[in-house]
Design a protein around this motif. Structure first.
Motif, PDB file in Angstrom:
ATOM      1  N   LEU A  88       0.826  -1.200   0.000  1.00 28.80           N
ATOM      2  CA  LEU A  88       0.000   0.000   0.000  1.00 28.80           C
ATOM      3  C   LEU A  88       0.867   1.259   0.000  1.00 28.80           C
ATOM      4  O   LEU A  88       1.986   1.270   0.528  1.00 28.80           O
ATOM      5  CB  LEU A  88      -0.921   0.009   1.219  1.00 28.80           C
ATOM      6  CG  LEU A  88      -1.868  -1.185   1.390  1.00 28.80           C
ATOM      7  CD1 LEU A  88      -2.717  -0.997   2.635  1.00 28.80           C
ATOM      8  CD2 LEU A  88      -2.746  -1.359   0.158  1.00 28.80           C
ATOM      9  N   SER A  89       0.305   2.332  -0.578  1.00 29.50           N
ATOM     10  CA  SER A  89       1.012   3.618  -0.528  1.00 29.50           C
ATOM     11  C   SER A  89       0.686   4.369   0.753  1.00 29.50           C
ATOM     12  O   SER A  89       1.530   5.111   1.278  1.00 29.50           O
ATOM     13  CB  SER A  89       0.642   4.474  -1.743  1.00 29.50           C
ATOM     14  OG  SER A  89      -0.753   4.739  -1.781  1.00 29.50           O
ATOM     15  N   SER A  90      -0.531   4.181   1.281  1.00 31.57           N
ATOM     16  CA  SER A  90      -0.916   4.858   2.517  1.00 31.57           C
ATOM     17  C   SER A  90      -2.125   4.165   3.135  1.00 31.57           C
ATOM     18  O   SER A  90      -2.803   3.354   2.488  1.00 31.57           O
ATOM     19  CB  SER A  90      -1.230   6.335   2.272  1.00 31.57           C
ATOM     20  OG  SER A  90      -2.309   6.473   1.361  1.00 31.57           O
ATOM     21  N   TYR A  91      -2.378   4.510   4.393  1.00 29.78           N
ATOM     22  CA  TYR A  91      -3.503   3.947   5.135  1.00 29.78           C
ATOM     23  C   TYR A  91      -4.598   4.998   5.309  1.00 29.78           C
ATOM     24  O   TYR A  91      -4.361   6.193   5.178  1.00 29.78           O
ATOM     25  CB  TYR A  91      -3.062   3.489   6.525  1.00 29.78           C
ATOM     26  CG  TYR A  91      -1.995   2.434   6.561  1.00 29.78           C
ATOM     27  CD1 TYR A  91      -2.302   1.089   6.340  1.00 29.78           C
ATOM     28  CD2 TYR A  91      -0.672   2.759   6.854  1.00 29.78           C
ATOM     29  CE1 TYR A  91      -1.318   0.105   6.398  1.00 29.78           C
ATOM     30  CE2 TYR A  91       0.317   1.788   6.919  1.00 29.78           C
ATOM     31  CZ  TYR A  91      -0.018   0.465   6.691  1.00 29.78           C
ATOM     32  OH  TYR A  91       0.953  -0.507   6.754  1.00 29.78           O
ATOM     33  N   VAL A  92      -5.791   4.521   5.662  1.00 26.62           N
ATOM     34  CA  VAL A  92      -6.899   5.388   6.046  1.00 26.62           C
ATOM     35  C   VAL A  92      -7.145   5.188   7.533  1.00 26.62           C
ATOM     36  O   VAL A  92      -7.187   4.051   8.020  1.00 26.62           O
ATOM     37  CB  VAL A  92      -8.172   5.045   5.241  1.00 26.62           C
ATOM     38  CG1 VAL A  92      -9.385   5.778   5.799  1.00 26.62           C
ATOM     39  CG2 VAL A  92      -7.967   5.392   3.772  1.00 26.62           C
ATOM     40  N   ASP A  93      -7.299   6.297   8.267  1.00 25.50           N
ATOM     41  CA  ASP A  93      -7.557   6.192   9.698  1.00 25.50           C
ATOM     42  C   ASP A  93      -8.959   5.627   9.938  1.00 25.50           C
ATOM     43  O   ASP A  93      -9.940   6.083   9.337  1.00 25.50           O
ATOM     44  CB  ASP A  93      -7.427   7.562  10.366  1.00 25.50           C
ATOM     45  CG  ASP A  93      -5.990   8.041  10.435  1.00 25.50           C
ATOM     46  OD1 ASP A  93      -5.089   7.176  10.498  1.00 25.50           O
ATOM     47  OD2 ASP A  93      -5.755   9.261  10.416  1.00 25.50           O
ATOM     48  N   LEU A  94      -9.044   4.635  10.796  1.00 26.16           N
ATOM     49  CA  LEU A  94     -10.308   3.991  11.142  1.00 26.16           C
ATOM     50  C   LEU A  94     -10.529   4.109  12.643  1.00 26.16           C
ATOM     51  O   LEU A  94      -9.586   3.963  13.425  1.00 26.16           O
ATOM     52  CB  LEU A  94     -10.285   2.511  10.749  1.00 26.16           C
ATOM     53  CG  LEU A  94     -10.044   2.191   9.278  1.00 26.16           C
ATOM     54  CD1 LEU A  94      -9.771   0.690   9.102  1.00 26.16           C
ATOM     55  CD2 LEU A  94     -11.231   2.612   8.422  1.00 26.16           C
ATOM     56  N   VAL A  95     -11.764   4.357  13.041  1.00 24.72           N
ATOM     57  CA  VAL A  95     -12.075   4.460  14.461  1.00 24.72           C
ATOM     58  C   VAL A  95     -11.858   3.104  15.125  1.00 24.72           C
ATOM     59  O   VAL A  95     -12.508   2.110  14.761  1.00 24.72           O
ATOM     60  CB  VAL A  95     -13.525   4.939  14.666  1.00 24.72           C
ATOM     61  CG1 VAL A  95     -13.857   4.983  16.157  1.00 24.72           C
ATOM     62  CG2 VAL A  95     -13.731   6.311  14.042  1.00 24.72           C
ATOM     63  N   ASN A  96     -10.907   3.051  16.050  1.00 24.03           N
ATOM     64  CA  ASN A  96     -10.554   1.809  16.746  1.00 24.03           C
ATOM     65  C   ASN A  96     -10.126   0.704  15.778  1.00 24.03           C
ATOM     66  O   ASN A  96     -10.158  -0.480  16.135  1.00 24.03           O
ATOM     67  CB  ASN A  96     -11.708   1.319  17.615  1.00 24.03           C
ATOM     68  CG  ASN A  96     -12.066   2.282  18.725  1.00 24.03           C
ATOM     69  OD1 ASN A  96     -11.174   2.888  19.334  1.00 24.03           O
ATOM     70  ND2 ASN A  96     -13.351   2.456  18.982  1.00 24.03           N
ATOM     71  N   GLY A  97      -9.740   1.087  14.567  1.00 23.87           N
ATOM     72  CA  GLY A  97      -9.292   0.105  13.581  1.00 23.87           C
ATOM     73  C   GLY A  97     -10.397  -0.736  12.991  1.00 23.87           C
ATOM     74  O   GLY A  97     -10.126  -1.687  12.236  1.00 23.87           O
ATOM     75  N   VAL A  98     -11.654  -0.403  13.247  1.00 26.61           N
ATOM     76  CA  VAL A  98     -12.783  -1.219  12.799  1.00 26.61           C
ATOM     77  C   VAL A  98     -13.202  -0.821  11.392  1.00 26.61           C
ATOM     78  O   VAL A  98     -13.380   0.374  11.091  1.00 26.61           O
ATOM     79  CB  VAL A  98     -13.978  -1.077  13.754  1.00 26.61           C
ATOM     80  CG1 VAL A  98     -15.193  -1.838  13.217  1.00 26.61           C
ATOM     81  CG2 VAL A  98     -13.601  -1.593  15.135  1.00 26.61           C
ATOM     82  N   LYS A 101     -17.469  -4.118   5.762  1.00 26.68           N
ATOM     83  CA  LYS A 101     -17.281  -4.620   4.402  1.00 26.68           C
ATOM     84  C   LYS A 101     -17.532  -3.501   3.397  1.00 26.68           C
ATOM     85  O   LYS A 101     -18.531  -2.808   3.450  1.00 26.68           O
ATOM     86  CB  LYS A 101     -18.228  -5.787   4.122  1.00 26.68           C
ATOM     87  CG  LYS A 101     -17.991  -6.446   2.765  1.00 26.68           C
ATOM     88  CD  LYS A 101     -18.901  -7.630   2.539  1.00 26.68           C
ATOM     89  CE  LYS A 101     -20.316  -7.182   2.229  1.00 26.68           C
ATOM     90  NZ  LYS A 101     -21.141  -8.320   1.730  1.00 26.68           N
ATOM     91  N   GLY A 102     -16.567  -3.319   2.469  1.00 25.05           N
ATOM     92  CA  GLY A 102     -16.688  -2.281   1.467  1.00 25.05           C
ATOM     93  C   GLY A 102     -16.151  -0.932   1.889  1.00 25.05           C
ATOM     94  O   GLY A 102     -16.144   0.001   1.089  1.00 25.05           O
ATOM     95  N   GLN A 103     -15.653  -0.811   3.119  1.00 24.06           N
ATOM     96  CA  GLN A 103     -15.135   0.465   3.602  1.00 24.06           C
ATOM     97  C   GLN A 103     -13.697   0.675   3.140  1.00 24.06           C
ATOM     98  O   GLN A 103     -12.891  -0.255   3.097  1.00 24.06           O
ATOM     99  CB  GLN A 103     -15.203   0.516   5.129  1.00 24.06           C
ATOM    100  CG  GLN A 103     -14.776   1.848   5.728  1.00 24.06           C
ATOM    101  CD  GLN A 103     -15.019   1.904   7.226  1.00 24.06           C
ATOM    102  OE1 GLN A 103     -15.619   1.003   7.811  1.00 24.06           O
ATOM    103  NE2 GLN A 103     -14.547   2.967   7.864  1.00 24.06           N
ATOM    104  N   LEU A 104     -13.364   1.912   2.815  1.00 23.96           N
ATOM    105  CA  LEU A 104     -12.008   2.257   2.398  1.00 23.96           C
ATOM    106  C   LEU A 104     -11.043   2.052   3.557  1.00 23.96           C
ATOM    107  O   LEU A 104     -11.289   2.529   4.670  1.00 23.96           O
ATOM    108  CB  LEU A 104     -11.978   3.723   1.941  1.00 23.96           C
ATOM    109  CG  LEU A 104     -10.642   4.293   1.489  1.00 23.96           C
ATOM    110  CD1 LEU A 104     -10.187   3.620   0.191  1.00 23.96           C
ATOM    111  CD2 LEU A 104     -10.755   5.806   1.283  1.00 23.96           C
ATOM    112  N   ILE A 105      -9.941   1.333   3.284  1.00 23.21           N
ATOM    113  CA  ILE A 105      -8.951   1.100   4.344  1.00 23.21           C
ATOM    114  C   ILE A 105      -7.556   1.592   3.964  1.00 23.21           C
ATOM    115  O   ILE A 105      -6.672   1.669   4.819  1.00 23.21           O
ATOM    116  CB  ILE A 105      -8.875  -0.386   4.738  1.00 23.21           C
ATOM    117  CG1 ILE A 105      -8.443  -1.250   3.552  1.00 23.21           C
ATOM    118  CG2 ILE A 105     -10.203  -0.863   5.306  1.00 23.21           C
ATOM    119  CD1 ILE A 105      -8.178  -2.699   3.946  1.00 23.21           C
ATOM    120  N   GLY A 106      -7.328   1.906   2.690  1.00 23.97           N
ATOM    121  CA  GLY A 106      -6.015   2.362   2.281  1.00 23.97           C
ATOM    122  C   GLY A 106      -5.960   2.598   0.786  1.00 23.97           C
ATOM    123  O   GLY A 106      -6.988   2.554   0.095  1.00 23.97           O
TER     124      GLY A 106
END
Length: 220
Positions: A88-98, A101-106
Protein backbone atom coordinates in the motif's frame (compact mmCIF):
# COMPACT_ATOMS: atom_id res chain seq x y z
CA UNK A 1 -15.87 -23.40 2.29
CA UNK A 2 -16.92 -19.77 1.91
CA UNK A 3 -16.10 -17.34 4.68
CA UNK A 4 -18.95 -15.42 6.22
CA UNK A 5 -20.07 -12.50 4.01
CA UNK A 6 -16.69 -12.40 2.25
CA UNK A 7 -16.75 -10.72 -1.17
CA UNK A 8 -14.33 -9.04 -3.56
CA UNK A 9 -14.14 -5.27 -3.65
CA UNK A 10 -12.17 -3.35 -6.28
CA UNK A 11 -9.36 -3.40 -7.29
CA UNK A 12 -9.51 -7.01 -8.45
CA UNK A 13 -7.95 -7.32 -11.87
CA UNK A 14 -5.29 -10.05 -11.72
CA UNK A 15 -1.92 -8.97 -13.06
CA UNK A 16 -1.19 -9.11 -16.79
CA UNK A 17 1.63 -11.63 -16.36
CA UNK A 18 -0.85 -14.09 -14.86
CA UNK A 19 -3.43 -13.70 -17.62
CA UNK A 20 -6.11 -12.30 -15.24
CA UNK A 21 -6.34 -15.67 -13.55
CA UNK A 22 -6.23 -15.77 -9.75
CA UNK A 23 -5.31 -19.45 -9.84
CA UNK A 24 -2.31 -18.79 -12.08
CA UNK A 25 -1.14 -15.90 -9.91
CA UNK A 26 -1.35 -18.08 -6.80
CA UNK A 27 0.51 -20.92 -8.53
CA UNK A 28 3.26 -18.53 -9.66
CA UNK A 29 3.78 -17.31 -6.11
CA UNK A 30 4.07 -20.87 -4.85
CA UNK A 31 6.49 -21.76 -7.63
CA UNK A 32 8.70 -18.69 -7.17
CA UNK A 33 8.55 -18.19 -3.41
CA UNK A 34 6.98 -21.24 -1.75
CA UNK A 35 3.85 -21.67 0.40
CA UNK A 36 5.01 -19.14 2.98
CA UNK A 37 4.73 -16.32 0.45
CA UNK A 38 1.66 -17.39 -1.48
CA UNK A 39 -0.69 -14.70 -2.72
CA UNK A 40 -2.46 -13.12 -5.67
CA UNK A 41 -1.20 -9.90 -7.28
CA UNK A 42 -3.70 -7.37 -8.59
CA UNK A 43 -3.05 -4.46 -10.97
CA UNK A 44 -3.80 -1.11 -9.32
CA UNK A 45 -2.21 2.24 -10.17
CA UNK A 46 -0.68 4.05 -7.18
CA UNK A 47 -3.42 5.70 -5.16
CA UNK A 48 -6.26 3.34 -6.13
CA UNK A 49 -8.73 2.95 -3.23
CA UNK A 50 -8.54 -0.41 -1.46
CA UNK A 51 -11.65 -1.64 0.35
CA UNK A 52 -12.33 -4.20 3.06
CA UNK A 53 -13.63 -7.53 1.72
CA UNK A 54 -15.51 -8.23 4.96
CA UNK A 55 -16.20 -6.74 8.39
CA UNK A 56 -13.20 -6.78 10.68
CA UNK A 57 -10.45 -5.00 12.54
CA UNK A 58 -7.44 -3.61 10.67
CA UNK A 59 -3.93 -3.66 12.07
CA UNK A 60 -0.99 -2.01 10.32
CA UNK A 61 2.50 -3.27 9.52
CA UNK A 62 4.26 -0.29 7.90
CA UNK A 63 7.52 -0.75 6.00
CA UNK A 64 7.39 -4.51 6.44
CA UNK A 65 10.32 -5.49 4.21
CA UNK A 66 9.40 -6.57 0.68
CA UNK A 67 5.70 -6.50 1.67
CA UNK A 68 5.91 -2.74 2.13
CA UNK A 69 2.99 -1.17 3.94
CA UNK A 70 0.62 -3.94 5.02
CA UNK A 71 -2.96 -3.75 6.27
CA UNK A 72 -4.18 -6.91 8.04
CA UNK A 73 -7.94 -7.36 8.19
CA UNK A 74 -8.91 -9.68 11.08
CA UNK A 75 -12.29 -11.05 9.99
CA UNK A 76 -15.03 -10.33 12.51
CA UNK A 77 -17.31 -13.25 11.65
CA UNK A 78 -14.55 -15.81 11.06
CA UNK A 79 -12.26 -15.73 14.12
CA UNK A 80 -8.65 -16.55 13.40
CA UNK A 81 -8.83 -15.65 9.69
CA UNK A 82 -6.84 -12.69 8.38
CA UNK A 83 -6.75 -11.02 4.95
CA UNK A 84 -3.51 -9.22 4.08
CA UNK A 85 -3.29 -6.22 1.74
CA UNK A 86 0.34 -5.47 0.82
CA UNK A 87 2.41 -2.80 -0.99
CA UNK A 88 0.00 0.00 0.00
CA UNK A 89 1.01 3.62 -0.53
CA UNK A 90 -0.92 4.86 2.52
CA UNK A 91 -3.50 3.95 5.13
CA UNK A 92 -6.90 5.39 6.05
CA UNK A 93 -7.56 6.19 9.70
CA UNK A 94 -10.31 3.99 11.14
CA UNK A 95 -12.08 4.46 14.46
CA UNK A 96 -10.55 1.81 16.75
CA UNK A 97 -9.29 0.11 13.58
CA UNK A 98 -12.78 -1.22 12.80
CA UNK A 99 -13.78 -1.59 9.13
CA UNK A 100 -17.09 -2.57 7.60
CA UNK A 101 -17.28 -4.62 4.40
CA UNK A 102 -16.69 -2.28 1.47
CA UNK A 103 -15.14 0.47 3.60
CA UNK A 104 -12.01 2.26 2.40
CA UNK A 105 -8.95 1.10 4.34
CA UNK A 106 -6.01 2.36 2.28
CA UNK A 107 -4.54 3.12 -1.13
CA UNK A 108 -2.57 0.88 -3.47
CA UNK A 109 1.07 1.50 -4.25
CA UNK A 110 4.39 -0.21 -4.74
CA UNK A 111 5.93 0.01 -1.28
CA UNK A 112 8.46 -2.73 -0.69
CA UNK A 113 8.08 -4.02 -4.27
CA UNK A 114 9.64 -2.15 -7.19
CA UNK A 115 8.03 -2.58 -10.59
CA UNK A 116 4.40 -2.50 -11.63
CA UNK A 117 2.18 -1.05 -8.89
CA UNK A 118 -0.12 -3.70 -7.47
CA UNK A 119 -1.84 -5.02 -4.38
CA UNK A 120 -0.83 -8.42 -3.05
CA UNK A 121 -3.70 -10.28 -1.37
CA UNK A 122 -3.48 -13.40 0.73
CA UNK A 123 -5.60 -15.04 3.40
CA UNK A 124 -4.12 -16.55 6.55
CA UNK A 125 -6.16 -19.36 8.09
CA UNK A 126 -6.41 -20.03 11.85
CA UNK A 127 -3.49 -22.49 11.58
CA UNK A 128 -1.26 -19.73 10.17
CA UNK A 129 -1.20 -21.07 6.58
CA UNK A 130 -1.62 -18.78 3.60
CA UNK A 131 -4.65 -19.36 1.39
CA UNK A 132 -5.79 -18.01 -1.97
CA UNK A 133 -8.59 -15.51 -1.10
CA UNK A 134 -10.36 -16.09 -4.44
CA UNK A 135 -11.17 -19.64 -3.38
CA UNK A 136 -13.23 -18.40 -0.44
CA UNK A 137 -15.36 -15.67 -1.99
CA UNK A 138 -19.01 -16.40 -1.26
CA UNK A 139 -20.74 -18.05 -4.17
CA UNK A 140 -18.29 -17.04 -6.92
CA UNK A 141 -14.74 -18.29 -6.98
CA UNK A 142 -13.49 -21.77 -7.75
CA UNK A 143 -9.90 -22.90 -8.09
CA UNK A 144 -8.31 -21.86 -11.36
CA UNK A 145 -11.12 -19.64 -12.60
CA UNK A 146 -10.81 -16.10 -13.90
CA UNK A 147 -12.50 -13.76 -11.44
CA UNK A 148 -12.49 -10.10 -12.53
CA UNK A 149 -15.20 -7.96 -10.98
CA UNK A 150 -18.24 -6.91 -12.98
CA UNK A 151 -16.76 -3.42 -13.14
CA UNK A 152 -13.55 -4.82 -14.63
CA UNK A 153 -15.48 -6.75 -17.27
CA UNK A 154 -17.46 -3.66 -18.24
CA UNK A 155 -14.27 -1.65 -18.73
CA UNK A 156 -12.84 -4.18 -21.17
CA UNK A 157 -13.39 -3.99 -24.92
CA UNK A 158 -12.65 -5.98 -28.07
CA UNK A 159 -10.54 -4.33 -30.75
CA UNK A 160 -9.97 -5.53 -34.31
CA UNK A 161 -7.68 -4.75 -37.22
CA UNK A 162 -7.42 -6.67 -40.50
CA UNK A 163 -3.77 -7.62 -40.07
CA UNK A 164 -3.88 -8.07 -36.29
CA UNK A 165 -7.02 -10.09 -35.61
CA UNK A 166 -9.19 -9.47 -32.55
CA UNK A 167 -7.94 -8.81 -29.03
CA UNK A 168 -9.48 -7.95 -25.69
CA UNK A 169 -8.06 -4.89 -23.92
CA UNK A 170 -8.71 -3.26 -20.58
CA UNK A 171 -7.01 -1.36 -17.79
CA UNK A 172 -3.60 -3.03 -17.64
CA UNK A 173 -4.62 -5.92 -19.84
CA UNK A 174 -4.19 -7.10 -23.45
CA UNK A 175 -4.74 -10.54 -24.97
CA UNK A 176 -5.00 -11.71 -28.56
CA UNK A 177 -7.95 -14.05 -28.97
CA UNK A 178 -7.80 -17.52 -30.50
CA UNK A 179 -10.65 -18.76 -32.73
CA UNK A 180 -11.81 -20.94 -29.82
CA UNK A 181 -11.95 -17.97 -27.43
CA UNK A 182 -13.66 -15.57 -29.83
CA UNK A 183 -17.31 -16.75 -29.53
CA UNK A 184 -17.31 -16.36 -25.75
CA UNK A 185 -15.58 -12.97 -25.96
CA UNK A 186 -18.18 -11.73 -28.45
CA UNK A 187 -20.96 -12.91 -26.16
CA UNK A 188 -19.47 -11.00 -23.22
CA UNK A 189 -18.26 -7.77 -24.87
CA UNK A 190 -20.19 -7.57 -28.13
CA UNK A 191 -18.86 -6.46 -31.50
CA UNK A 192 -15.27 -5.18 -31.52
CA UNK A 193 -14.15 -1.65 -32.28
CA UNK A 194 -12.67 -1.92 -35.80
CA UNK A 195 -9.59 0.15 -36.61
CA UNK A 196 -8.61 1.10 -40.13
CA UNK A 197 -4.89 1.08 -39.43
CA UNK A 198 -2.38 -0.88 -37.37
CA UNK A 199 -1.28 2.40 -35.80
CA UNK A 200 -4.72 2.92 -34.25
CA UNK A 201 -4.77 -0.69 -33.09
CA UNK A 202 -1.34 -0.36 -31.46
CA UNK A 203 -2.37 2.89 -29.77
CA UNK A 204 -5.41 1.24 -28.17
CA UNK A 205 -3.22 -1.67 -27.08
CA UNK A 206 -0.54 0.58 -25.56
CA UNK A 207 -3.10 2.63 -23.66
CA UNK A 208 -4.58 -0.49 -22.10
CA UNK A 209 -1.25 -2.10 -21.21
CA UNK A 210 -0.06 1.13 -19.58
CA UNK A 211 -2.83 0.76 -17.04
CA UNK A 212 -5.25 3.39 -18.32
CA UNK A 213 -8.78 2.45 -19.30
CA UNK A 214 -8.59 1.47 -22.95
CA UNK A 215 -10.50 3.21 -25.73
CA UNK A 216 -11.32 6.28 -23.67
CA UNK A 217 -11.23 8.45 -26.78
CA UNK A 218 -12.71 5.97 -29.24
CA UNK A 219 -16.34 6.27 -30.29
CA UNK A 220 -18.16 3.15 -31.44
Amino acid sequence: MALHDFSIHSPSTVILADNRDAGQSWARHLRDAGPGRGGVDVVAPVGTPVYAWADGTVTRQPNNGTAGNVARLHLAHDPGWILDYKHLSSYVDLVNGVARKGQLIGYSGQSGAPGQPHVHYNLVDPQGNRQNPWLYVSGTAQAGTVTPTTQGVQEMRLIQQTNRGIAVVGAGYYKSLTPEELPLALAVWGAPVVFASEREFDLARSVSVNGVQALVSVKK
